[in-house]
Enzyme design. Structure first.
Site, mmCIF file in Angstrom:
data_model
loop_
_atom_site.group_PDB
_atom_site.id
_atom_site.type_symbol
_atom_site.label_atom_id
_atom_site.label_comp_id
_atom_site.label_asym_id
_atom_site.label_seq_id
_atom_site.Cartn_x
_atom_site.Cartn_y
_atom_site.Cartn_z
ATOM 1 N N VAL A 243 0.836 -1.204 0.000
ATOM 2 C CA VAL A 243 0.000 0.000 0.000
ATOM 3 C C VAL A 243 0.871 1.254 0.000
ATOM 4 O O VAL A 243 1.979 1.261 0.547
ATOM 5 C CB VAL A 243 -0.959 -0.008 1.224
ATOM 6 C CG1 VAL A 243 -0.205 0.152 2.531
ATOM 7 C CG2 VAL A 243 -2.062 1.007 1.086
ATOM 8 N N CYS A 244 0.364 2.306 -0.669
ATOM 9 C CA CYS A 244 0.979 3.632 -0.597
ATOM 10 C C CYS A 244 -0.155 4.632 -0.421
ATOM 11 O O CYS A 244 -1.170 4.305 0.183
ATOM 12 C CB CYS A 244 1.852 3.922 -1.826
ATOM 13 S SG CYS A 244 0.939 4.055 -3.366
ATOM 14 N N ARG A 245 -0.021 5.841 -0.940
ATOM 15 C CA ARG A 245 -1.073 6.842 -0.741
ATOM 16 C C ARG A 245 -2.269 6.589 -1.650
ATOM 17 O O ARG A 245 -3.404 6.558 -1.198
ATOM 18 C CB ARG A 245 -0.515 8.248 -0.972
ATOM 19 C CG ARG A 245 -1.518 9.353 -0.668
ATOM 20 C CD ARG A 245 -0.831 10.713 -0.639
ATOM 21 N NE ARG A 245 -1.781 11.742 -0.222
ATOM 22 C CZ ARG A 245 -2.446 12.511 -1.075
ATOM 23 N NH1 ARG A 245 -2.299 12.352 -2.373
ATOM 24 N NH2 ARG A 245 -3.270 13.427 -0.617
ATOM 25 N N MET B 100 -3.879 4.164 0.697
ATOM 26 C CA MET B 100 -4.392 4.538 2.017
ATOM 27 C C MET B 100 -5.597 5.457 1.915
ATOM 28 O O MET B 100 -6.404 5.514 2.843
ATOM 29 C CB MET B 100 -3.284 5.174 2.864
ATOM 30 C CG MET B 100 -2.257 4.182 3.394
ATOM 31 S SD MET B 100 -2.968 2.810 4.378
ATOM 32 C CE MET B 100 -3.644 3.707 5.774
#
Length: 107
Positions: free
Chosen positions: A58-60, A86
């Site tokens: 996961v990232c932004r 996220m």
């Protein structure tokens, strides 16, 4: 780049969740069970990522995590990108914590 993807709300509760965002993003808010290895450090720290289970990355918003998942799959790991990152995690109402002591949010 064809990377397996899953919706944030469908990530299993017991998943190995790898957060590849930068330190300031991590401090602002992250999943409580996530492991933090910024994308720029992933190649050097890949031995910290389990080779015997699926890794949810996961990232932004999903771009950096897609790159990380593609690379992990390329080296023989089983990695799945968390679509929408996220931002989708927060929107889905999944648990988040902050390292700052304040309310958790996606930076």
């Amino acid at each position: 780049m064809n990377v397996p993807e899953i919706e944030a709300r469908e990530v299993p509760a017991d998943a190995y969740l790898l957060d590849v965002r930068e330190q300031d993003e991590w401090v602002a808010g992250h999943a409580p069970e996530a492991v933090h290895i910024p994308l720029g450090q992933l190649q050097a720290r890949v031995e910290e990522v389990p080779a015997d289970q699926t890794v949810y990355v996961v990232c932004r918003v999903g771009g950096r995590s897609a790159q990380a998942a593609a690379w992990l799959n390329h080296i023989g790991r089983d990695a799945i990108n968390v679509g929408g990152g996220m931002q989708s995690w927060e929107f889905a109402g999944r648990a988040m914590v902050s390292e700052s002591g304040g309310p958790a949010f996606v930076a």
